[in-house]
Design a protein around this motif. Structure first.
Motif, PDB file in Angstrom:
ATOM      1  N   TYR A  35       0.848  -1.181   0.000  1.00 57.85           N
ATOM      2  CA  TYR A  35       0.000   0.000   0.000  1.00 57.85           C
ATOM      3  C   TYR A  35       0.894   1.246   0.000  1.00 57.85           C
ATOM      4  CZ  TYR A  35      -3.833  -2.929   1.860  1.00 57.85           C
ATOM      5  OH  TYR A  35      -4.799  -3.888   2.060  1.00 57.85           O
ATOM      6  N   GLN A  37       0.509   5.324   1.434  1.00 62.93           N
ATOM      7  CA  GLN A  37      -0.300   6.229   2.246  1.00 62.93           C
ATOM      8  C   GLN A  37       0.076   7.656   1.908  1.00 62.93           C
ATOM      9  OE1 GLN A  37       0.287   5.973   6.497  1.00 62.93           O
ATOM     10  NE2 GLN A  37      -1.516   7.187   6.945  1.00 62.93           N
ATOM     11  N   LEU A  88       4.467   7.290   2.020  1.00 63.78           N
ATOM     12  CA  LEU A  88       4.768   6.260   3.007  1.00 63.78           C
ATOM     13  C   LEU A  88       4.239   4.941   2.460  1.00 63.78           C
ATOM     14  CD1 LEU A  88       5.921   5.793   5.836  1.00 63.78           C
ATOM     15  CD2 LEU A  88       3.699   6.419   6.771  1.00 63.78           C
ATOM     16  N   PHE A  90       3.558   0.839   2.864  1.00 64.54           N
ATOM     17  CA  PHE A  90       3.357  -0.219   3.836  1.00 64.54           C
ATOM     18  C   PHE A  90       3.201  -1.566   3.150  1.00 64.54           C
ATOM     19  CE2 PHE A  90       3.102   1.898   7.785  1.00 64.54           C
ATOM     20  CZ  PHE A  90       2.547   3.142   7.558  1.00 64.54           C
ATOM     21  N   GLN A 102      -5.438  -7.947   8.384  1.00 64.84           N
ATOM     22  CA  GLN A 102      -4.114  -7.725   7.811  1.00 64.84           C
ATOM     23  C   GLN A 102      -3.164  -7.179   8.872  1.00 64.84           C
ATOM     24  OE1 GLN A 102      -4.150  -5.660   4.041  1.00 64.84           O
ATOM     25  NE2 GLN A 102      -5.787  -6.962   3.242  1.00 64.84           N
ATOM     26  N   PHE A 103      -1.921  -7.643   8.791  1.00 65.56           N
ATOM     27  CA  PHE A 103      -0.875  -7.234   9.723  1.00 65.56           C
ATOM     28  C   PHE A 103       0.141  -6.397   8.952  1.00 65.56           C
ATOM     29  CE2 PHE A 103      -1.986  -9.832  13.373  1.00 65.56           C
ATOM     30  CZ  PHE A 103      -2.849 -10.740  12.800  1.00 65.56           C
ATOM     31  N   PHE A 104       0.468  -5.238   9.512  1.00 70.02           N
ATOM     32  CA  PHE A 104       1.255  -4.263   8.780  1.00 70.02           C
ATOM     33  C   PHE A 104       2.695  -4.172   9.272  1.00 70.02           C
ATOM     34  CE2 PHE A 104      -1.667  -1.991   6.012  1.00 70.02           C
ATOM     35  CZ  PHE A 104      -2.875  -2.513   6.430  1.00 70.02           C
ATOM     36  N   GLY A 105       3.585  -3.902   8.323  1.00 71.13           N
ATOM     37  CA  GLY A 105       4.944  -3.568   8.667  1.00 71.13           C
ATOM     38  C   GLY A 105       5.029  -2.130   9.148  1.00 71.13           C
ATOM     39  N   PRO A 106       6.229  -1.691   9.543  1.00 69.54           N
ATOM     40  CA  PRO A 106       6.397  -0.348  10.104  1.00 69.54           C
ATOM     41  C   PRO A 106       6.413   0.762   9.069  1.00 69.54           C
ATOM     42  CG  PRO A 106       8.490  -1.463  10.034  1.00 69.54           C
ATOM     43  CD  PRO A 106       7.470  -2.473   9.612  1.00 69.54           C
TER      44      PRO A 106
ATOM     45  N   PHE B  34     -13.162  -3.301   9.785  1.00 69.99           N
ATOM     46  CA  PHE B  34     -12.023  -3.214  10.697  1.00 69.99           C
ATOM     47  C   PHE B  34     -11.766  -1.751  11.060  1.00 69.99           C
ATOM     48  CE2 PHE B  34     -10.557  -7.535   9.685  1.00 69.99           C
ATOM     49  CZ  PHE B  34     -11.130  -7.740   8.445  1.00 69.99           C
ATOM     50  N   TYR B  36      -8.372   0.317  12.373  1.00 67.12           N
ATOM     51  CA  TYR B  36      -6.937   0.291  12.658  1.00 67.12           C
ATOM     52  C   TYR B  36      -6.527   1.626  13.258  1.00 67.12           C
ATOM     53  CZ  TYR B  36      -6.141  -3.925   9.798  1.00 67.12           C
ATOM     54  OH  TYR B  36      -6.138  -5.197   9.286  1.00 67.12           O
ATOM     55  N   ASN B  41       4.862   7.556  13.250  1.00 74.44           N
ATOM     56  CA  ASN B  41       6.035   6.807  12.811  1.00 74.44           C
ATOM     57  C   ASN B  41       5.906   5.300  13.035  1.00 74.44           C
ATOM     58  OD1 ASN B  41       7.473   9.205  12.078  1.00 74.44           O
ATOM     59  ND2 ASN B  41       7.772   9.566  14.269  1.00 74.44           N
ATOM     60  N   GLN B  42       4.684   4.822  13.014  1.00 73.96           N
ATOM     61  CA  GLN B  42       4.475   3.388  13.175  1.00 73.96           C
ATOM     62  C   GLN B  42       3.538   2.863  12.098  1.00 73.96           C
ATOM     63  OE1 GLN B  42       3.449   1.986  17.096  1.00 73.96           O
ATOM     64  NE2 GLN B  42       4.684   3.567  18.108  1.00 73.96           N
ATOM     65  N   GLY B  43       3.485   1.552  12.000  1.00 76.35           N
ATOM     66  CA  GLY B  43       2.532   0.926  11.099  1.00 76.35           C
ATOM     67  C   GLY B  43       1.145   0.912  11.704  1.00 76.35           C
ATOM     68  N   LEU B  44       0.223   0.239  11.001  1.00 77.73           N
ATOM     69  CA  LEU B  44      -1.157   0.173  11.467  1.00 77.73           C
ATOM     70  C   LEU B  44      -1.338  -1.028  12.392  1.00 77.73           C
ATOM     71  CD1 LEU B  44      -1.323   1.907   8.807  1.00 77.73           C
ATOM     72  CD2 LEU B  44      -3.672   1.076   8.618  1.00 77.73           C
ATOM     73  N   GLN B  45      -2.116  -0.800  13.434  1.00 78.95           N
ATOM     74  CA  GLN B  45      -2.395  -1.837  14.431  1.00 78.95           C
ATOM     75  C   GLN B  45      -3.905  -2.038  14.495  1.00 78.95           C
ATOM     76  OE1 GLN B  45      -1.125  -0.678  18.346  1.00 78.95           O
ATOM     77  NE2 GLN B  45      -1.856  -2.533  19.332  1.00 78.95           N
ATOM     78  N   LEU B 104      -8.611  -5.117   1.199  1.00 80.78           N
ATOM     79  CA  LEU B 104      -9.228  -4.140   2.074  1.00 80.78           C
ATOM     80  C   LEU B 104      -9.387  -2.810   1.363  1.00 80.78           C
ATOM     81  CD1 LEU B 104      -7.525  -4.595   5.574  1.00 80.78           C
ATOM     82  CD2 LEU B 104      -9.833  -5.241   4.887  1.00 80.78           C
TER      83      LEU B 104
END
Lengths: 113, 116
Positions: A35, A37, A88, A90, A102-106, B34, B36, B41-45, B104
């Motif tokens: 993705y 952003q 940005l 991801f 879904q689990f995201f990287g930093p 969902f 999130y 400075n972080q990803g999505l949780q 998504l």
């Protein structure tokens, strides 16, 4: 811990350069996503892969390409970077047969000058 | 979901006040939805998810959301805001089954500011 990692975390490059962003995961998930952003636009899907031999374009794939080198690795390339690809980026993973959480990287912050 | 819309790009509340972040969806079938959160400075949780079981879903950090089919909404709430809740929040959806399942669709995001 099982995780999604992205390299590099930050990158500054010049217009016309080729650049690759890498994503690795130790979650054992079969599905991977890229993705971008941009402020006010949320996340937009560039490419996705439901398994190693399955690659699909997302809504904004122009100017990008991907490679799924293994189940755990999914890389995104910009063949000739342009300034409006500054964003940005991801990587995310999910497991088929579930709810598609879904689990995201930093993230990788890319600047194209 | 074919589309997900978040009403309000910025929401500001006082510490201890109710947090309400709005999300509406458009879908031909009941979607999975969902919320999130993205800290700087972080990803999505993942905060919470609706997957056609209970319509009131409880998530982490005291957040909850209610799926209302009649209103095509999935608003996120928290009774009492904390300074640590300041972040950007994204609503996202997918249609279970069919060729689009697994992808998504994200809303535009809402930045939550919490004032002391």
């Amino acid at each position: 811990d099982a995780d999604v990692t992205q390299t590099p975390r930050n990158r500054i490059t010049k217009t016309g350069k080729r650049i690759m962003l890498e994503c690795s995961q130790t979650k054992g998930h079969d599905r991977m996503y890229w993705y971008r952003q941009d402020p006010g636009l949320g996340l937009r899907l560039i490419y996705y892969s439901f398994d190693v031999k399955d690659i699909n374009k997302g809504e904004i794939s122009d100017g990008y390409s991907v490679s799924r080198q293994a189940q755990a690795k999914f890389s995104l390339s910009l063949e000739s970077a342009i300034p409006n690809q500054t964003a940005l980026y991801f990587c995310a993973t999910s497991l088929s047969g579930g709810t598609n959480e879904q689990f995201f990287g930093p993230g990788t912050r890319l600047t194209v000058l | 979901a074919q589309s997900v819309t978040q009403l309000g790009s910025h929401v500001s509340v006082s510490e201890g006040a109710l947090v309400l972040l709005r999300c509406n969806y458009s879908s031909s079938v009941p979607p999975y939805l969902f919320w999130y959160v993205q800290y700087p400075n972080q990803g999505l949780q993942l905060l919470l998810k609706y997957t056609s079981a209970a319509t009131l879903v409880k998530g982490i950090n005291g957040f909850e959301a209610e799926f209302k089919k009649s209103e095509t909404s999935f608003h996120l709430t928290k009774p009492s805001a904390h300074m640590s809740d300041a972040a950007e929040y994204f609503c996202a959806g997918t249609n279970p089954g069919g060729t689009s399942y697994g992808k998504l669709t994200f809303g535009q995001g809402t930045i939550l500011t919490v004032h002391p």
